[in-house]
Design a protein around this motif. Structure first.
Motif, PDB file in Angstrom:
ATOM      1  N   VAL A   1      29.196  36.210  -1.706  1.00  0.00           N
ATOM      2  CA  VAL A   1      29.002  37.248  -2.730  1.00  0.00           C
ATOM      3  C   VAL A   1      27.892  36.757  -3.647  1.00  0.00           C
ATOM      4  O   VAL A   1      28.125  36.004  -4.583  1.00  0.00           O
ATOM      5  N   ARG A   2      26.663  37.175  -3.366  1.00  0.00           N
ATOM      6  CA  ARG A   2      25.511  36.674  -4.117  1.00  0.00           C
ATOM      7  C   ARG A   2      24.895  37.725  -5.019  1.00  0.00           C
ATOM      8  O   ARG A   2      24.148  37.404  -5.939  1.00  0.00           O
ATOM      9  N   ASN A   3      25.174  39.003  -4.739  1.00  0.00           N
ATOM     10  CA  ASN A   3      24.691  40.098  -5.581  1.00  0.00           C
ATOM     11  C   ASN A   3      25.843  41.059  -5.837  1.00  0.00           C
ATOM     12  O   ASN A   3      26.583  41.408  -4.912  1.00  0.00           O
ATOM     13  N   VAL A   4      25.960  41.487  -7.065  1.00  0.00           N
ATOM     14  CA  VAL A   4      26.965  42.485  -7.441  1.00  0.00           C
ATOM     15  C   VAL A   4      26.269  43.544  -8.280  1.00  0.00           C
ATOM     16  O   VAL A   4      25.650  43.223  -9.299  1.00  0.00           O
ATOM     17  N   SER A   5      26.367  44.796  -7.853  1.00  0.00           N
ATOM     18  CA  SER A   5      25.773  45.885  -8.633  1.00  0.00           C
ATOM     19  C   SER A   5      26.832  46.512  -9.519  1.00  0.00           C
ATOM     20  O   SER A   5      27.969  46.731  -9.086  1.00  0.00           O
ATOM     21  N   VAL A   6      26.468  46.788 -10.745  1.00  0.00           N
ATOM     22  CA  VAL A   6      27.375  47.445 -11.691  1.00  0.00           C
ATOM     23  C   VAL A   6      26.645  48.631 -12.314  1.00  0.00           C
ATOM     24  O   VAL A   6      25.429  48.607 -12.498  1.00  0.00           O
ATOM     25  N   GLY A   7      27.408  49.674 -12.609  1.00  0.00           N
ATOM     26  CA  GLY A   7      26.787  50.854 -13.188  1.00  0.00           C
ATOM     27  C   GLY A   7      27.763  51.622 -14.051  1.00  0.00           C
ATOM     28  O   GLY A   7      28.955  51.299 -14.125  1.00  0.00           O
ATOM     29  N   TYR A   8      27.242  52.682 -14.685  1.00  0.00           N
ATOM     30  CA  TYR A   8      28.034  53.471 -15.620  1.00  0.00           C
ATOM     31  C   TYR A   8      28.837  54.561 -14.929  1.00  0.00           C
ATOM     32  O   TYR A   8      29.889  54.954 -15.388  1.00  0.00           O
ATOM     33  N   GLY A   9      28.310  55.073 -13.805  1.00  0.00           N
ATOM     34  CA  GLY A   9      28.960  56.197 -13.143  1.00  0.00           C
ATOM     35  C   GLY A   9      28.736  57.487 -13.908  1.00  0.00           C
ATOM     36  O   GLY A   9      28.496  57.480 -15.114  1.00  0.00           O
ATOM     37  N   GLY A  10      28.839  58.601 -13.207  1.00  0.00           N
ATOM     38  CA  GLY A  10      28.629  59.893 -13.844  1.00  0.00           C
ATOM     39  C   GLY A  10      29.737  60.885 -13.550  1.00  0.00           C
ATOM     40  O   GLY A  10      29.582  62.084 -13.797  1.00  0.00           O
ATOM     41  N   ARG A  11      30.866  60.385 -13.056  1.00  0.00           N
ATOM     42  CA  ARG A  11      31.976  61.264 -12.674  1.00  0.00           C
ATOM     43  C   ARG A  11      33.115  61.107 -13.684  1.00  0.00           C
ATOM     44  O   ARG A  11      33.954  60.215 -13.560  1.00  0.00           O
TER      45      ARG A  11
END
Length: 294
Positions: free
Chosen positions: A93-103
């Motif tokens: 696990v070398r990259n993890v994407s995180v975001g706000y989401g829009g739902r």
């Protein structure tokens, strides 16, 4: 440019055997990583559980969440999950994407607050890194493990698109997960340009890691299936936007996919995730053949 592939987590009716076949095909193919996204409503499979199964069933490819809608969750719990996933995968696990989401309804379904999610994610990232550094989160509670295989932790990539959200994420992110539904060079390049400007303005001394993604299919009657997939994915935005986006995608043949790959590389992608429109295993097998010849 490293190439990864997203698992078909949004398709109903998939079985244990289906997923095991996908894991094996990806791990034995020319792929750098596999990923899975997160969505609550619909027939979707849980990202965390699917990636845990993938970590145990594979031995070579990186395991990449794309992405955690972080403000829907406890940051400490996510940090613990990711450290566990890292160990189960043997440090993949070398990259993890995180975001706000829009739902917003996804937030409602899990009892999370939709309003204020931007500021919340800023705080959550720092909380996760504190957990990974072994700092005590509750006085007298001790550290929260397990300990990551790499003490510095995985890269945290922001799944952000607009200039304001990119500027905000530039204060803490290690890179950007840029998206262009049809793999267009100018869209990806423009997002990376905004990231470069934001990183410079934030005084960052390391460049932004550049990850990208686009939709594709190599299934029979692929163009119709690609249209249907994108329409269903964006139906929440209303029929006009869903139709417009569905009509804009056409990566459904070898030549068009090769063009999309070239576009992403020319835009500066260091890593690219291909997101299939169907759960047919030909999406892996035929894409492997294309990449072998490229």
């Amino acid at each position: 440019m490293k190439i990864g592939i997203c698992l078909p987590y949004m398709k109903a009716g998939l079985t244990r055997q289906d997923y095991l076949a996908w894991f094996q095909a990806i791990d034995s193919g020319p792929f750098h990583a596999l990923s899975c996204g997160e969505r609550i409503h619909g027939p979707t499979f849980d990202m965390r559980v699917v990636l845990s199964a993938a970590a145990a069933a594979t031995s070579r490819v990186e395991i990449t969440p794309t992405l955690y809608v972080l403000p829907m969750h406890s940051a400490t719990r996510v940090a613990k999950e990711l450290a566990t996933l890292d160990i189960l995968s043997g440090g993949r696990v070398r990259n993890v994407s995180v975001g706000y989401g829009g739902r917003e309804k996804d937030y409602e379904a899990v009892g999370a607050q939709y309003k204020g999610r931007y500021g919340k994610m800023d705080r959550q990232v720092e909380e996760m890194r504190k957990v990974w550094r072994g700092e005590e989160m509750i006085p007298g509670g001790g550290f929260i493990g397990p300990t990551l295989t790499d003490p510095s932790g995985p890269r945290l990539l922001a799944g952000a698109m607009g200039p304001k959200s990119i500027a905000r994420c530039a204060k803490w992110a290690d890179g950007l997960y840029a998206w262009s539904g049809n793999g267009e060079q100018h869209e990806l390049a423009n997002t990376f340009r905004m990231a470069d400007e934001a990183w410079e303005k934030a005084g960052r001394d390391t460049p932004s890691y550049r990850m990208g993604g686009f939709w594709y299919t190599l299934a029979d009657d692929g163009q119709q299936k690609l249209y249907d997939y994108v329409y269903d994915y964006l139906a929440i935005a209303g029929p006009e936007i869903a139709t417009m986006m569905a009509e804009s995608v056409h990566r459904s043949s070898e030549d068009s996919i090769l063009e999309g790959l070239d576009n992403a590389e020319a835009a500066g992608c260091e890593e690219l995730f291909m997101v299939p429109a169907t759960a047919d295993l030909c999406e892996v097998d035929k894409l492997s053949e294309i990449l072998d010849k490229r």
